[in-house]
Design a protein around this motif. Structure first.
Motif, mmCIF file in Angstrom:
data_model
loop_
_atom_site.group_PDB
_atom_site.id
_atom_site.type_symbol
_atom_site.label_atom_id
_atom_site.label_comp_id
_atom_site.label_asym_id
_atom_site.label_seq_id
_atom_site.Cartn_x
_atom_site.Cartn_y
_atom_site.Cartn_z
ATOM 1 N N ALA A 35 0.794 -1.258 -0.064
ATOM 2 C CA ALA A 35 -0.005 -0.015 0.009
ATOM 3 C C ALA A 35 0.868 1.348 -0.084
ATOM 4 N N THR A 36 0.427 2.193 -0.267
ATOM 5 C CA THR A 36 1.093 4.023 -0.460
ATOM 6 C C THR A 36 0.405 4.619 0.824
ATOM 7 N N GLY A 37 0.850 5.523 0.570
ATOM 8 C CA GLY A 37 0.305 7.018 1.768
ATOM 9 C C GLY A 37 1.189 6.919 2.891
ATOM 10 N N SER A 38 0.813 7.935 3.787
ATOM 11 C CA SER A 38 2.025 8.313 4.866
ATOM 12 C C SER A 38 1.924 6.948 5.826
ATOM 13 N N THR A 39 0.832 6.382 5.995
ATOM 14 C CA THR A 39 0.762 5.330 7.169
ATOM 15 C C THR A 39 1.777 4.317 6.907
ATOM 16 N N PRO A 40 2.050 3.591 5.841
ATOM 17 C CA PRO A 40 3.002 2.361 5.903
ATOM 18 C C PRO A 40 4.437 2.934 5.584
ATOM 19 N N LEU A 66 -1.741 -1.983 -4.539
ATOM 20 C CA LEU A 66 -3.163 -1.644 -4.299
ATOM 21 C C LEU A 66 -3.837 -0.863 -5.671
ATOM 22 N N ASP A 67 -3.167 0.090 -5.615
ATOM 23 C CA ASP A 67 -3.685 0.919 -6.834
ATOM 24 C C ASP A 67 -2.554 2.108 -7.489
ATOM 25 N N GLU A 68 -3.233 2.944 -8.372
ATOM 26 C CA GLU A 68 -2.336 3.755 -8.873
ATOM 27 C C GLU A 68 -3.345 5.080 -9.414
ATOM 28 N N SER A 79 2.983 9.574 -8.482
ATOM 29 C CA SER A 79 2.653 8.410 -8.788
ATOM 30 C C SER A 79 3.140 7.473 -7.560
ATOM 31 N N TYR A 80 1.935 6.630 -7.587
ATOM 32 C CA TYR A 80 2.513 5.490 -6.584
ATOM 33 C C TYR A 80 3.734 4.556 -6.857
ATOM 34 N N ARG A 81 3.775 4.288 -8.093
ATOM 35 C CA ARG A 81 5.134 3.524 -8.380
ATOM 36 C C ARG A 81 6.452 4.285 -7.998
ATOM 37 N N LEU A 131 -2.661 -2.955 4.231
ATOM 38 C CA LEU A 131 -3.644 -1.570 3.905
ATOM 39 C C LEU A 131 -3.342 -0.435 4.847
ATOM 40 N N GLY A 132 -3.682 0.713 4.115
ATOM 41 C CA GLY A 132 -4.078 1.914 5.216
ATOM 42 C C GLY A 132 -5.537 1.982 5.063
ATOM 43 N N ILE A 133 -6.026 3.031 5.528
ATOM 44 C CA ILE A 133 -7.467 3.557 5.581
ATOM 45 C C ILE A 133 -7.457 5.140 5.138
ATOM 46 N N GLY A 134 -8.547 5.139 4.223
ATOM 47 C CA GLY A 134 -8.595 6.588 3.936
ATOM 48 C C GLY A 134 -9.501 7.215 4.661
ATOM 49 N N GLY A 137 -12.986 6.121 5.048
ATOM 50 C CA GLY A 137 -13.234 4.625 5.247
ATOM 51 C C GLY A 137 -12.881 3.590 4.068
ATOM 52 N N HIS A 138 -12.215 4.004 3.045
ATOM 53 C CA HIS A 138 -11.735 3.586 1.844
ATOM 54 C C HIS A 138 -10.285 2.867 2.062
ATOM 55 N N ILE A 139 -10.646 1.600 1.378
ATOM 56 C CA ILE A 139 -9.251 0.575 1.327
ATOM 57 C C ILE A 139 -8.689 0.596 0.015
ATOM 58 N N ALA A 140 -7.600 0.554 -0.309
ATOM 59 C CA ALA A 140 -6.962 0.974 -1.608
ATOM 60 C C ALA A 140 -7.693 2.247 -2.358
ATOM 61 N N PHE A 141 -8.585 2.042 -3.392
ATOM 62 C CA PHE A 141 -9.194 3.381 -3.739
ATOM 63 C C PHE A 141 -10.766 3.141 -3.521
ATOM 64 N N ASN A 142 -11.026 2.079 -3.083
ATOM 65 C CA ASN A 142 -12.508 1.549 -2.901
ATOM 66 C C ASN A 142 -13.404 2.510 -2.121
ATOM 67 N N ALA A 166 -4.897 16.704 -2.290
ATOM 68 C CA ALA A 166 -4.718 17.883 -2.912
ATOM 69 C C ALA A 166 -3.133 18.621 -2.446
ATOM 70 N N ARG A 167 -2.875 18.168 -1.341
ATOM 71 C CA ARG A 167 -1.619 18.859 -0.530
ATOM 72 C C ARG A 167 -0.370 18.267 -1.293
ATOM 73 N N PHE A 168 -0.414 17.255 -2.059
ATOM 74 C CA PHE A 168 0.637 16.628 -2.950
ATOM 75 C C PHE A 168 0.829 17.254 -4.161
ATOM 76 N N ALA A 201 -6.819 11.750 13.442
ATOM 77 C CA ALA A 201 -8.003 11.896 12.274
ATOM 78 C C ALA A 201 -8.394 10.653 11.705
ATOM 79 N N LYS A 202 -7.797 9.543 12.118
ATOM 80 C CA LYS A 202 -8.204 8.225 11.866
ATOM 81 C C LYS A 202 -9.109 7.661 12.832
ATOM 82 N N ALA A 203 -9.178 8.219 14.019
ATOM 83 C CA ALA A 203 -9.790 7.293 15.165
ATOM 84 C C ALA A 203 -11.339 6.975 14.924
HETATM 85 C C1 GLP Z 1 -4.940 6.676 -0.507
HETATM 86 C C2 GLP Z 1 -4.570 5.128 -0.859
HETATM 87 C C3 GLP Z 1 -4.953 4.339 0.248
HETATM 88 C C4 GLP Z 1 -4.329 5.006 1.660
HETATM 89 C C5 GLP Z 1 -5.107 6.270 1.832
HETATM 90 C C6 GLP Z 1 -4.405 6.861 3.289
HETATM 91 O O1 GLP Z 1 -6.232 6.792 -0.525
HETATM 92 N N1 GLP Z 1 -5.317 5.075 -2.003
HETATM 93 O O2 GLP Z 1 -4.504 3.140 -0.024
HETATM 94 O O3 GLP Z 1 -4.817 3.904 2.509
HETATM 95 O O4 GLP Z 1 -4.355 7.150 0.867
HETATM 96 O O5 GLP Z 1 -3.387 7.467 3.131
HETATM 97 P P1 GLP Z 1 -2.574 7.980 4.438
HETATM 98 O O6 GLP Z 1 -1.814 6.690 5.020
HETATM 99 O O7 GLP Z 1 -1.484 8.986 3.729
HETATM 100 O O8 GLP Z 1 -3.488 8.684 5.516
#
Ligand code: GLP
Length: 266
Positions: A35-40, A66-68, A79-81, A131-134, A137-142, A166-168, A201-203
């Motif tokens: 997964a991508t994002g700041s969490t992992p 998971l996604d791109e 890009s996630y890559r 997995l992280g979480i948006g 509540g999304h996982i990946a971009f679901n 947007a911050r990126f 923010a994720k609580a």
């Molecule tokens: C994006 C990704 C998710 C990720 C989420 C949370 O939406 N597609 O896979 O879990 O960001 O990002 P962050 O870890 O920066 O909060």
């Protein structure tokens, strides 16, 4: 679900990396879902440390991200890559040919998605998925409303996700509005799943995902249907879990019980 409330973000990363390490030691040719994002980032840092200092070997591993974002080439800094190269791939020994990140510039998205699903199947399925979480509540971009049986496909991002991202980017116009993402159904087929989350923010959304009803409005809640999920949160992200004390109690009891179950208890 096993729920671990870690003391800090760093601890969360160490715990998640430890599970991945165990998986690689047990099965060196594991298929890792990333997964991508700041969490992992903390988890990847620890995996890099384990590789450098303790020789953790990725040479037989295969990975699937998971996604791109749609339209971003791998060379684009957002890009996630690119993210994965920076935060993991350039620092460990996963063979380049065994790395899979959805291709945001695919000529035919439909064909690409089918190919990606087939590649996962041919690799033997995902052994362990991070997995992280948006915020919604999304996982990946679901995004909310995604079918809980969905497969890899093109997804339109929500207003909230576009705002969060947007911050990126330097302007709103540049922020991608679409992504290629594994589906909830694809994710649920992973043999083991680690969901990580940190920060206040994720609580709220973590409490909904873990303790609320299973609903396509919070796609992370579908993980309640999976038989092997480990949730690791830091204290802040775990602050709204109603049964936090019980989760801590379970872990304490397990520590006492596990030696008995494997037969070397005194
Ligand atoms: C994006 C990704 C998710 C990720 C989420 C949370 O939406 N597609 O896979 O879990 O960001 O990002 P962050 O870890 O920066 O909060």
């Amino acid at each position: 679900m096993e729920i671990i409330i870690a003391d800090s973000y760093e601890q969360m990363g160490v715990q998640a990396a430890t599970i991945i390490r165990q998986q690689l030691l047990r099965k060196p040719n594991s298929v890792l879902g990333l997964a991508t994002g700041s969490t992992p980032i903390g988890t990847y840092k620890e995996l890099i440390r384990l590789h450098r200092e303790e020789g953790l070997d990725f040479s037989q591993a295969t990975t699937f991200n998971l996604d791109e974002y749609l339209g971003l080439p791998p060379s684009h800094e957002q890009s996630y890559r690119y993210f994965m190269d920076e935060h993991l791939f350039n620092h460990v020994n996963i063979p380049k040919g065994k790395i899979h990140v959805p291709y945001g510039h695919a000529e035919s998205v439909l064909e690409f998605c089918e190919w990606y699903e087939n590649e996962i199947t041919h690799a033997g399925g995902i052994d362990i998925q991070i997995l992280g979480i948006g915020g919604d509540g999304h996982i990946a971009f679901n995004e909310p409303g995604s079918s809980l049986g969905s497969r890899t496909r093109l997804k339109t991002l929500t207003e909230q996700t576009i705002q969060d991202n947007a911050r990126f980017f330097t302007s709103m116009e540049e922020v991608p509005k679409f992504a290629i993402t594994m589906g909830v159904g694809t994710i649920l087929e992973a043999k083991k799943i680690i969901l990580i989350a940190n920060g206040a923010a994720k609580a709220e959304i973590m409490a909904e995902a873990i303790e609320g009803p299973i609903t396509s409005q919070v796609t992370a809640s579908a993980l309640q249907l999976h038989r092997d999920v480990v949730v690791i949160v830091d204290k802040e992200a775990g602050a709204k879990l109603k049964r936090a004390d019980y989760y801590r109690w379970i872990l304490e009891q397990k520590k006492k019980l596990v030696p008995k179950l494997i037969g070397y208890a005194s």
